[in-house]
Design an enzyme around this catalytic site. Sequence first.
Site, short mmCIF file in Angstrom:
data_model
loop_
_atom_site.label_atom_id
_atom_site.label_comp_id
_atom_site.label_asym_id
_atom_site.label_seq_id
_atom_site.Cartn_x
_atom_site.Cartn_y
_atom_site.Cartn_z
N ARG A 147 42.20 29.54 38.18
CA ARG A 147 41.57 30.84 38.41
C ARG A 147 40.05 30.69 38.36
NH1 ARG A 147 45.78 31.62 34.59
NH2 ARG A 147 47.47 32.97 35.35
N LYS A 171 45.02 32.69 30.64
CA LYS A 171 45.16 34.04 30.10
C LYS A 171 45.77 33.99 28.71
CE LYS A 171 45.46 36.64 34.42
NZ LYS A 171 46.28 37.58 35.24
N HIS A 240 40.54 33.37 44.81
CA HIS A 240 41.96 33.67 44.64
C HIS A 240 42.78 33.21 45.85
CE1 HIS A 240 45.50 35.56 43.01
NE2 HIS A 240 45.72 36.12 44.20
N ARG A 243 43.52 29.69 45.35
CA ARG A 243 44.63 29.53 44.40
C ARG A 243 45.96 29.77 45.12
NH1 ARG A 243 46.11 29.94 38.90
NH2 ARG A 243 47.56 31.60 38.34
N HIS A 266 51.43 30.49 35.01
CA HIS A 266 52.16 31.76 35.00
C HIS A 266 53.13 31.80 33.82
CE1 HIS A 266 51.53 32.55 39.58
NE2 HIS A 266 50.55 33.03 38.86
N TYR A 275 54.32 33.53 46.05
CA TYR A 275 53.78 32.49 46.92
C TYR A 275 54.85 31.90 47.84
CZ TYR A 275 49.87 32.75 43.71
OH TYR A 275 48.82 33.20 42.95
#
Length: 296
Positions: A147, A171, A240, A243, A266, A275
């Site tokens: 990211r 995250k 993004h 990514r 994730h 995706y």
Amino acid sequence: MNNLHSFQNYLQIEKNYSLHTVSAYIKDLEFFQEFVNVNFDKEKLEQVNYSIIRSWIVQLVDQGISNASINRKISSLKSFYKFLLKIKQIESSPLLKHKALKTSKILQIPFSEKELDKVLNNIEYKKDFEGIRDKLIIDLFYTTGIRRTELINLKIHNFNLLNNTIKVLGKRNKERIIPIVSIVSQQAHLYIKERSKIEVKDSEYFFLMLKGVKLNDSFVYRLINYYFSNVSEKVKKSPHILRHTFATHMLNNGADLNSVKELLGHSSLASTQIYTHSSLAELKKVYENAHPRNQN
């Protein structure tokens, strides 16, 4: 300490949300508080009922705010009222029966392998600090799928160039190790050499501006947009999308979904499955060109 301040601490300490995410939540709540203060007698968010929230939604729609943005703001409110329930400040959430506004899914179109080849191999990058840095940033985005905030916050010690890996803080402060290809590792060595020639201020950070300070979000966005504007006519050219491109190209070339999930950081496969739409389109094209029943 008021409930809004307590909620902010809860998000930062207990939920481990990033400062950027916490700031977005608090801004949404402050905007809603302002709306309540101006339009209703109630001063405290704890006293709000759903009709007041619905009036705010109507105002946001009238202002031309997208459904997706409104849903995000309401999500902030939902989290706040769940927190108030948790600490027993309210008996029920005013958003208990709320249904999110319908949104149309925006198709994220990845860059093609040909476009990436043009950016990485056909553009003449300067052989100085900025040119080497720019190419390394693009290549790192494309070969790792990290990211934008993760790249900006990479520290010197996050790079293990002997083992060709980087440690990324994702995250909710979740760390993951990502392999980097040897050509990127070689570029990193060149960059470090050039980096040593500038006056460094934010010394712990790996990627720096020419003035020696840490990168910022808008600079990285502009960098990607600038280089890809030379080779692509796609409307959106952003970190993004790189990514998204990483994930799509990995899946197109045989990577399994779970591996891509781990590389992207994730928490669930559901996030990674978005995706697969692009890779399915590629698979369909291969199928149509290769299957004997389609050759007549």
